[in-house]
Enzyme design. Structure first.
Site, mmCIF file in Angstrom:
data_model
loop_
_atom_site.group_PDB
_atom_site.id
_atom_site.type_symbol
_atom_site.label_atom_id
_atom_site.label_comp_id
_atom_site.label_asym_id
_atom_site.label_seq_id
_atom_site.Cartn_x
_atom_site.Cartn_y
_atom_site.Cartn_z
ATOM 1 N NE ARG A 48 6.977 -12.651 1.530
ATOM 2 C CZ ARG A 48 6.882 -12.323 2.821
ATOM 3 N NH1 ARG A 48 6.364 -13.161 3.695
ATOM 4 N NH2 ARG A 48 7.302 -11.153 3.242
ATOM 5 C CG LEU A 62 1.762 -4.012 0.604
ATOM 6 C CD1 LEU A 62 3.084 -3.277 0.490
ATOM 7 C CD2 LEU A 62 0.783 -3.510 -0.432
ATOM 8 N N PRO A 63 0.063 -8.718 0.348
ATOM 9 C CG PRO A 63 -2.022 -9.752 0.314
ATOM 10 C CD PRO A 63 -1.338 -8.459 0.552
ATOM 11 C CG HIS A 64 4.725 -10.036 -1.897
ATOM 12 N ND1 HIS A 64 4.489 -9.482 -0.635
ATOM 13 C CD2 HIS A 64 5.993 -10.497 -1.862
ATOM 14 C CE1 HIS A 64 5.577 -9.596 0.097
ATOM 15 N NE2 HIS A 64 6.511 -10.221 -0.621
ATOM 16 N N GLY A 65 3.842 -12.919 -3.956
ATOM 17 C CA GLY A 65 4.570 -14.164 -4.102
ATOM 18 C C GLY A 65 5.047 -14.320 -5.533
#
Length: 89
Positions: A48, A62-65
């Site tokens: 991501r 806001l790291p996300h995946g």
């Protein structure tokens, strides 16, 4: 679902000490992943980030995946002991 529904006491960390974006993503994967799935979660977070940084500015990212290894949404909240460069790179 509220963001606070994703958090458990063991996924909230104050003063996390990391020196790079990759080290932060590794720490987040360890916090959120079920046993044996941290590599899969790390890969999802990294993929991501490769699409574009999830840094919002002013010290917030806001790291996300999406990860098939997680059966339900998971989250973590960390505050770093020292700021790191999180934008592109």
């Amino acid at each position: 679902m509220r963001f606070t529904d994703l958090l458990r006491p063991d996924t909230v960390v104050a003063d996390l000490r990391v020196t790079s974006r990759h080290a932060l993503l590794e720490a987040l994967a360890r916090l959120m992943a079920p046993p044996g799935a941290d590599l899969a979660v790390l890969e999802a977070l990294t993929e991501r980030e490769m699409l574009g940084s999830t840094a919002l500015g002013n010290g917030i990212a806001l790291p996300h995946g999406r990860c098939a290894a997680l059966e339900e949404p998971a989250g973590a909240f960390v505050r770093l002991a020292r700021p790191i460069a999180f934008g592109n790179g």
